[in-house]
Design an enzyme around this catalytic site. Sequence first.
Site, PDB file in Angstrom:
ATOM      1  N   ASP A   8       3.739  -4.147   4.010  1.00 38.61           N
ATOM      2  CA  ASP A   8       3.536  -4.235   2.565  1.00 38.61           C
ATOM      3  C   ASP A   8       2.736  -2.984   2.196  1.00 38.61           C
ATOM      4  O   ASP A   8       1.513  -2.957   2.343  1.00 38.61           O
ATOM      5  CB  ASP A   8       2.775  -5.503   2.194  1.00 38.61           C
ATOM      6  CG  ASP A   8       2.519  -5.592   0.697  1.00 38.61           C
ATOM      7  OD1 ASP A   8       3.410  -5.222  -0.086  1.00 38.61           O
ATOM      8  OD2 ASP A   8       1.418  -6.038   0.314  1.00 38.61           O
ATOM      9  N   GLU A  67       9.091  -3.225   2.248  1.00 38.54           N
ATOM     10  CA  GLU A  67       9.430  -3.484   0.846  1.00 38.54           C
ATOM     11  C   GLU A  67       9.783  -2.176   0.146  1.00 38.54           C
ATOM     12  O   GLU A  67       9.117  -1.162   0.324  1.00 38.54           O
ATOM     13  CB  GLU A  67       8.237  -4.138   0.154  1.00 38.54           C
ATOM     14  CG  GLU A  67       8.511  -4.572  -1.260  1.00 38.54           C
ATOM     15  CD  GLU A  67       7.329  -5.297  -1.879  1.00 38.54           C
ATOM     16  OE1 GLU A  67       7.004  -4.993  -3.035  1.00 38.54           O
ATOM     17  OE2 GLU A  67       6.742  -6.165  -1.209  1.00 38.54           O
ATOM     18  N   ASP A 139      -2.002  -9.336   1.445  1.00 39.74           N
ATOM     19  CA  ASP A 139      -1.201  -8.174   1.859  1.00 39.74           C
ATOM     20  C   ASP A 139      -0.594  -8.383   3.241  1.00 39.74           C
ATOM     21  O   ASP A 139       0.548  -7.985   3.487  1.00 39.74           O
ATOM     22  CB  ASP A 139      -2.046  -6.897   1.840  1.00 39.74           C
ATOM     23  CG  ASP A 139      -2.514  -6.532   0.438  1.00 39.74           C
ATOM     24  OD1 ASP A 139      -1.658  -6.479  -0.463  1.00 39.74           O
ATOM     25  OD2 ASP A 139      -3.717  -6.307   0.252  1.00 39.74           O
TER      26      ASP A 139
END
Length: 175
Positions: A8, A67, A139
């Site tokens: 992330d 991501e 996170d």
Amino acid sequence: MALILGIDPGSRTTGYGIVREHAGKCEYVTSGCIRLGDGPLPGRLKLIFEGLSELIGRHEPQILSIEQVFLARNPDSALKLGQARGAAIVAAVHSGMEVHEYTARQIKQSVVGTGAADKTQVQHMVTQLLGLSGTPQADAADALAAALCHAHSVALNMQLGGGLLGLRSGRVRHR
């Protein structure tokens, strides 16, 4: 058996999570955050690269699931996020890892069942799916969700007969 590193990315905090996928089941390996502070951006990018390179060297994952950049309201934030992603991807590619990218919506859909899930829902489902005794920081949970998304995508590919090479940018490539 594959080790999948989920990332992330962030310019202040980059979450990471590693899962071991074997026969359609995922097992927790490790997770955490690389905290980057407020220094100049080039130094923070170096910390992402070095921190992930060390993590990759220690655990030897074969696959990176990360991501994709989303369009943020603040263009400066989107650019910094893109640079953080770049540092993470370079660390993975430098180590010979495969790189797979998923949208935030794909990751949430895969783990929670809805692409509109909030961070608390992602944390809860990651905790449940991996049988964790505690809830990971947001996170780190997002990074674990990215790793689980890739594992779920591979499992779906196998169920569909293995004719798909992978999901990238929301598109499916055929052999």
